[in-house]
Motif scaffolding. Structure first.
Motif, PDB file in Angstrom:
ATOM      1  N   VAL A 128      16.571  18.628   4.222  1.00 38.36           N
ATOM      2  CA  VAL A 128      15.418  19.180   3.514  1.00 38.36           C
ATOM      3  C   VAL A 128      14.229  19.247   4.467  1.00 38.36           C
ATOM      4  O   VAL A 128      13.951  18.293   5.211  1.00 38.36           O
ATOM      5  CB  VAL A 128      15.078  18.317   2.280  1.00 38.36           C
ATOM      6  CG1 VAL A 128      13.753  18.741   1.659  1.00 38.36           C
ATOM      7  CG2 VAL A 128      16.204  18.396   1.249  1.00 38.36           C
ATOM      8  N   ASN A 129      13.526  20.359   4.445  1.00 39.40           N
ATOM      9  CA  ASN A 129      12.370  20.557   5.310  1.00 39.40           C
ATOM     10  C   ASN A 129      11.146  19.935   4.646  1.00 39.40           C
ATOM     11  O   ASN A 129      10.427  20.599   3.888  1.00 39.40           O
ATOM     12  CB  ASN A 129      12.153  22.047   5.566  1.00 39.40           C
ATOM     13  CG  ASN A 129      10.993  22.303   6.515  1.00 39.40           C
ATOM     14  OD1 ASN A 129      10.603  21.428   7.291  1.00 39.40           O
ATOM     15  ND2 ASN A 129      10.432  23.506   6.450  1.00 39.40           N
ATOM     16  N   ALA A 130      10.928  18.669   4.901  1.00 41.10           N
ATOM     17  CA  ALA A 130       9.820  17.947   4.266  1.00 41.10           C
ATOM     18  C   ALA A 130       9.535  16.671   5.044  1.00 41.10           C
ATOM     19  O   ALA A 130      10.403  16.142   5.747  1.00 41.10           O
ATOM     20  CB  ALA A 130      10.159  17.607   2.822  1.00 41.10           C
ATOM     21  N   THR A 131       8.317  16.187   4.905  1.00 39.33           N
ATOM     22  CA  THR A 131       7.943  14.899   5.483  1.00 39.33           C
ATOM     23  C   THR A 131       7.743  13.886   4.363  1.00 39.33           C
ATOM     24  O   THR A 131       7.550  14.250   3.204  1.00 39.33           O
ATOM     25  CB  THR A 131       6.646  15.018   6.300  1.00 39.33           C
ATOM     26  OG1 THR A 131       5.607  15.532   5.456  1.00 39.33           O
ATOM     27  CG2 THR A 131       6.847  15.963   7.481  1.00 39.33           C
ATOM     28  N   GLY A 165       0.793  -1.218   0.000  1.00 45.07           N
ATOM     29  CA  GLY A 165       0.000   0.000   0.000  1.00 45.07           C
ATOM     30  C   GLY A 165       0.825   1.267   0.000  1.00 45.07           C
ATOM     31  O   GLY A 165       1.954   1.306  -0.487  1.00 45.07           O
ATOM     32  N   GLN A 166       0.244   2.325   0.568  1.00 41.31           N
ATOM     33  CA  GLN A 166       0.894   3.635   0.584  1.00 41.31           C
ATOM     34  C   GLN A 166       2.170   3.603   1.420  1.00 41.31           C
ATOM     35  O   GLN A 166       2.153   3.266   2.600  1.00 41.31           O
ATOM     36  CB  GLN A 166      -0.063   4.670   1.167  1.00 41.31           C
ATOM     37  CG  GLN A 166       0.478   6.087   1.150  1.00 41.31           C
ATOM     38  CD  GLN A 166       0.500   6.656  -0.263  1.00 41.31           C
ATOM     39  OE1 GLN A 166      -0.542   6.878  -0.855  1.00 41.31           O
ATOM     40  NE2 GLN A 166       1.691   6.873  -0.795  1.00 41.31           N
ATOM     41  N   LEU A 167       3.276   3.950   0.802  1.00 41.77           N
ATOM     42  CA  LEU A 167       4.563   3.955   1.494  1.00 41.77           C
ATOM     43  C   LEU A 167       4.695   5.202   2.358  1.00 41.77           C
ATOM     44  O   LEU A 167       4.154   6.259   2.048  1.00 41.77           O
ATOM     45  CB  LEU A 167       5.697   3.911   0.477  1.00 41.77           C
ATOM     46  CG  LEU A 167       5.725   2.700  -0.453  1.00 41.77           C
ATOM     47  CD1 LEU A 167       6.817   2.875  -1.503  1.00 41.77           C
ATOM     48  CD2 LEU A 167       5.918   1.405   0.323  1.00 41.77           C
ATOM     49  N   LYS A 168       5.448   5.062   3.435  1.00 38.43           N
ATOM     50  CA  LYS A 168       5.718   6.200   4.297  1.00 38.43           C
ATOM     51  C   LYS A 168       7.075   6.026   4.959  1.00 38.43           C
ATOM     52  O   LYS A 168       7.582   4.909   5.085  1.00 38.43           O
ATOM     53  CB  LYS A 168       4.622   6.339   5.350  1.00 38.43           C
ATOM     54  CG  LYS A 168       4.369   5.087   6.185  1.00 38.43           C
ATOM     55  CD  LYS A 168       3.124   5.269   7.051  1.00 38.43           C
ATOM     56  CE  LYS A 168       2.776   3.979   7.794  1.00 38.43           C
ATOM     57  NZ  LYS A 168       1.532   4.142   8.596  1.00 38.43           N
ATOM     58  N   VAL A 169       7.661   7.133   5.344  1.00 41.55           N
ATOM     59  CA  VAL A 169       8.947   7.101   6.020  1.00 41.55           C
ATOM     60  C   VAL A 169       8.719   6.983   7.516  1.00 41.55           C
ATOM     61  O   VAL A 169       7.941   7.741   8.108  1.00 41.55           O
ATOM     62  CB  VAL A 169       9.765   8.366   5.691  1.00 41.55           C
ATOM     63  CG1 VAL A 169      11.042   8.403   6.513  1.00 41.55           C
ATOM     64  CG2 VAL A 169      10.095   8.412   4.201  1.00 41.55           C
TER      65      VAL A 169
END
Length: 342
Positions: free
Chosen positions: A226-229, A39-43
């Motif tokens: 990097v400023n990101a999620t 499914g949807q990947l996430k860190v």
């Protein structure tokens, strides 16, 4: 590194369907396929995780430049990647520069080509890594406006898919990390405005080596993130040329930030020359131990040793098995096929 190869010679709702498949943006993911299962990947911290929060390692192949090797991507080529190689992910290498016959020559044509790869990968239950293959010039800021246009359309059309990954800068080179970071922080909001959930990756300085190929310490990146999620950093290597010091860099940075090896080969950095399978195995062992996902260069019949198929294979319809493979192809196919399930 890759520059010499350019010579051409949402958390969308997942609907479970009875007995068969998972639906994502109108396309069915085959039951049991990598994208259906994970499914949807996430860190998660420094790991890539699936929809259940389990750390996973994706393994697969990169296309060569789609401007030169689109003829390879016929149904039998996809069949081999999906069923014979049992890959999890395909990286779609879309070169950008006009001098490399890329996106700049015909943005509509190349955007539509990428749409097609995304749909076919989805139909087969594979993750698809959309690679903005900027290479020369090495500063991604040269292409910021074009990248925004491209990724805005890709994200808008495919935002409900759970198998898409955006790679916004292939191998930045001869450019400082702060400039790459600035580019990434301009591109990411454009994608997020359309697709708030999918994984985004960016290359690092020194041809995506965290500056090591430029003799810079990786702390330049690690101390200025990097400023990101839901964001990862890419790392590239070519085993014949990039020795133990590169292995050490990969080990170090992957303990500090989430890393995806979006391109590697067993040869020299040109994607050609002799293979060094022993050195490559050191990387494979490290990536397996740390669950670092990867795609290998490349799933084409280019004349160079890094293309897995023998020359002329793409003019036919036989891609499965080992009879059409070069030594690098035999080696990497075996690793993809024998890898642990997620």
């Amino acid at each position: 590194m890759a520059w010499l190869r350019s010579v051409a010679v949402s958390a969308a709702a997942v609907v479970v369907l009875p007995l068969a498949s998972v639906t994502t943006a109108g396309a069915a993911l085959p039951a049991g396929s990598p994208a259906a299962v994970n499914g949807q990947l996430k860190v998660c911290g420094v790991q890539l995780c699936n929809k259940d929060g389990k750390a996973i390692q994706l393994r697969g192949m990169s296309t060569h430049g789609i401007q030169w090797y689109q003829q390879c991507a016929k149904s039998q080529w996809w069949d081999a990647l999906q069923n014979d190689w049992k890959a999890d992910v395909v990286r779609v290498a879309m070169y950008v520069a006009a001098k490399e016959d890329g996106y700049e020559t015909n943005p509509r044509k190349f955007t539509d080509l990428v749409h097609g790869y995304i749909e076919e990968a989805t139909r087969r239950g594979l993750y698809v890594l959309v690679d903005w293959h900027q290479l020369d010039p090495g500063d991604p800021n040269v292409y910021t406006a074009k990248a925004k246009t491209f990724f805005k359309e890709i994200a808008a059309r495919h935002k409900d898919k759970t198998n898409i990954i955006y790679d916004i800068a292939n191998e930045p080179n001869h450019v400082s990390w702060p400039k790459i970071k600035s580019y990434a922080e301009q591109l990411i909001p454009v994608i997020r405005a359309e697709d708030p959930d999918s994984l985004i990756i960016s290359g690092t300085n020194g041809w995506s080596t965290f500056g090591h190929s430029d003799e810079q310490d990786p702390s330049v990146v690690l101390n200025n993130k990097v400023n990101a999620t839901n964001f990862m950093y890419s790392f590239h290597f070519y085993a014949k040329e990039h020795r133990d010091d590169y292995v050490s860099v990969l080990d170090k940075v992957s303990s500090k930030v989430p890393v995806f090896v979006t391109e590697f080969g067993t040869q020299e950095a040109t994607g050609d020359g002799p293979n060094d399978f022993a050195m490559a195995q050191k990387y494979i062992d490290l990536m397996k131990r740390k669950k670092i996902s990867w795609t290998n260069w490349n799933f084409s019949d280019d004349e160079r040793s890094g293309a897995v198929f023998k020359e002329g294979t793409c003019s036919g319809t036989s891609f499965s098995g080992t009879s059409k493979l070069k030594p690098a192809g035999v080696w990497v196919r075996d690793i993809v096929r024998s890898a642990d399930q997620w």
